[in-house]
Design an enzyme around this catalytic site. Structure first.
Site, PDB file in Angstrom:
ATOM      1  N   HIS A  63       1.235  -0.256   6.602  1.00 15.66           N
ATOM      2  CA  HIS A  63       1.274  -0.986   7.877  1.00 15.66           C
ATOM      3  C   HIS A  63       2.676  -0.854   8.467  1.00 15.66           C
ATOM      4  CE1 HIS A  63      -2.621  -3.002   7.159  1.00 15.66           C
ATOM      5  NE2 HIS A  63      -2.246  -2.959   5.891  1.00 15.66           N
ATOM      6  N   HIS A 233      -8.244  -1.387  -1.316  1.00 13.68           N
ATOM      7  CA  HIS A 233      -7.669  -2.354  -2.272  1.00 13.68           C
ATOM      8  C   HIS A 233      -8.696  -3.172  -3.071  1.00 13.68           C
ATOM      9  CE1 HIS A 233      -8.404  -4.776   1.291  1.00 13.68           C
ATOM     10  NE2 HIS A 233      -7.277  -4.419   1.892  1.00 13.68           N
ATOM     11  N   ASN A 279      -3.619 -10.303   0.399  1.00 11.85           N
ATOM     12  CA  ASN A 279      -5.059 -10.285   0.607  1.00 11.85           C
ATOM     13  C   ASN A 279      -5.597  -8.865   0.423  1.00 11.85           C
ATOM     14  OD1 ASN A 279      -7.622 -11.079   1.247  1.00 11.85           O
ATOM     15  ND2 ASN A 279      -7.291 -11.136   3.455  1.00 11.85           N
ATOM     16  N   ASP A 306      -0.795  -0.449   0.276  1.00 13.98           N
ATOM     17  CA  ASP A 306      -1.034  -1.542   1.229  1.00 13.98           C
ATOM     18  C   ASP A 306       0.302  -2.188   1.612  1.00 13.98           C
ATOM     19  OD1 ASP A 306      -2.269  -3.313   2.936  1.00 13.98           O
ATOM     20  OD2 ASP A 306      -3.152  -4.560   1.374  1.00 13.98           O
TER      21      ASP A 306
END
Length: 428
Positions: A63, A233, A279, A306
């Site tokens: 990200h 994930h 998460n 992630d």
């Protein structure tokens, strides 16, 4: 520039062997012994005796927060962090503002990726307009505009009908559909895994069922549509079992696991500490062991970080108020090497495959993941011999939201080359 990397322990063609690597301009020109004797005019000659030399690592899940959230991360800082971790190809998720849900916006972000990125950045487009989970984007147009894959990552698609139609369209135009599996109706305001530790900390729990129930739905839909479905994930033993079943049925499914889910379980959370809030959350010890077993038996295809940077303010205080997310680009290889390879649980060759060759093969990424003559010179160099400490002041990401700061590890990145250019080098 002509560069000779000499005497490194090179991971090539599934084997580790001492080799020289000759780089001419942006390509690997030759592999072998004593390449200096070829008489090539060299601008750099670098002795890597005692160092591990690998293909540049590949991460299909990062990200970068730009556009829209540059106080958390930018393309420049995110890609610098990737290079610091030995990654040379990354795939950036579309939870941005504006969302890349149309060709024009996608191409704007791609142009920024090229202009500001120090590694190769492939860009996801969204499954639905605005990532709202309702109206499906035009996948054919997005693929033509260069989308790596499609995902609404950060949000699960809540209705089966929307997912079914999205899968049909994705299968028709041959683009992978990458899903964050999460049934919002089963979250109940949870902030960490439902279980004994959540009770001890007096924190609301997140059911593993919120992940596995939607994954089960998606796998049946993928079976019907023939789409390449990739599950992000994985975190529960049920999810691993579902993917194992799906692969046995011949469903075109791939999946990833994040380093933090391999390294930690909910029982490792020391207190109500937002650095441990992500998460999906850290699950039980049993889930953790199932993820490790899933990697080893081939159910789980690859490791993806992630990498999710946040500002310092967003990770302050209780888990109840803080943002979900953990950084990973700069810590992944060293932590996994230290905890799993040095302890004999994984072989080094396995870890390197899960972090380079596997994502390249499963997503058919061109010109990455291998050290071979004629390939682009994307190379990482690691020091496996000397212990070092993960320090906040060494991070190149804007995000310092990781509980691993202060950890002692092996496998520090010494150098990263992208297209024959040194984009990261550890200071002496």
């Amino acid at each position: 520039m002509n560069i000779l990397l000499e005497n490194g322990l090179v991971y090539q063609a599934g084997q580790l062997q001492q080799l020289d690597i000759l780089i001419i301009d942006d390509k690997i020109a030759a592999l072998g012994q004593d390449l200096a004797e070829l008489g090539i005019d060299l601008q750099k000659r670098i002795d890597l005796t005692g160092k591990l030399v690998t293909p540049g690592l590949v991460d299909v899940h990062v990200h970068y927060r730009e556009p829209g959230f540059t106080y958390k991360e930018t393309i420049k800082t995110g890609s610098q962090a990737a290079a610091h971790g030995g990654f040379t190809t990354v795939c950036a998720m579309p939870n941005l503002d504006p969302v890349p849900d149309n060709p024009a916006q996608l191409q704007k972000i791609q142009a920024r990726n090229v202009a500001d990125g120090v590694v190769h950045i492939k860009q996801y487009a969204s499954i639905t307009l605005g990532r709202q989970g309702e109206k499906i984007a035009d996948f054919k147009a997005l693929k033509a505009a260069g989308a790596f894959a499609i995902s609404d990552d950060g949000s699960g698609i809540q209705t089966a009908g929307t997912m079914y139609l999205a899968m049909k369209q994705a299968a028709a135009c041959g683009i992978p559909l990458v899903e964050h599996t999460e049934d919002n109706s089963l979250l109940f305001g949870g902030v960490m895994n439902e279980g004994e530790r959540a009770t001890e900390l007096k924190l609301p729990g997140m059911l593993g069922l919120s992940e596995s129930s939607q994954l089960a739905r998606d796998l049946i839909l993928a079976q019907q549509t023939g789409v390449h479905y990739h599950a992000c994930h994985l975190s529960t033993k049920e999810s691993v079992a579902l993917v194992r079943w799906a692969k046995a049925q011949g469903i075109h499914v791939t999946c990833e696991v994040a380093p933090h889910h391999l390294l930690l379980a909910d029982c490792d959370i020391p207190a109500d500490d937002a650095m441990y809030k992500m998460n999906p959350p850290l699950r039980s010890k049993e889930d953790q062991q199932a993820l490790i077993a899933g990697l080893l038996d081939g159910t789980i295809d690859m490791i993806a970080t992630d990498h999710a940077p946040h500002s310092e303010d967003e990770k302050q205080g209780s888990m109840c108020e803080a943002s979900f997310g953990i950084t990973g680009s700069e810590t992944a290889f060293s932590l996994l090497y230290t905890h799993f390879v040095k302890t004999g649980i994984f072989k080094l060759e396995q870890l390197l495959d899960w972090m380079s060759a596997a994502p390249v093969q499963k997503f058919q990424i061109e010109d990455a993941g291998f050290i071979l003559p004629g390939k682009t010179a994307d190379i990482a160099v690691f020091n496996l011999n000397d212990e070092f400490e993960l320090k906040e002041e060494d991070y190149l990401s804007k995000g310092t939201n990781t509980p691993f700061t202060g950890t002692k590890a092996y496998g520090e990145t010494v150098m990263t080359l992208v297209a024959g250019e040194i984009v990261y080098q550890k200071e002496d």
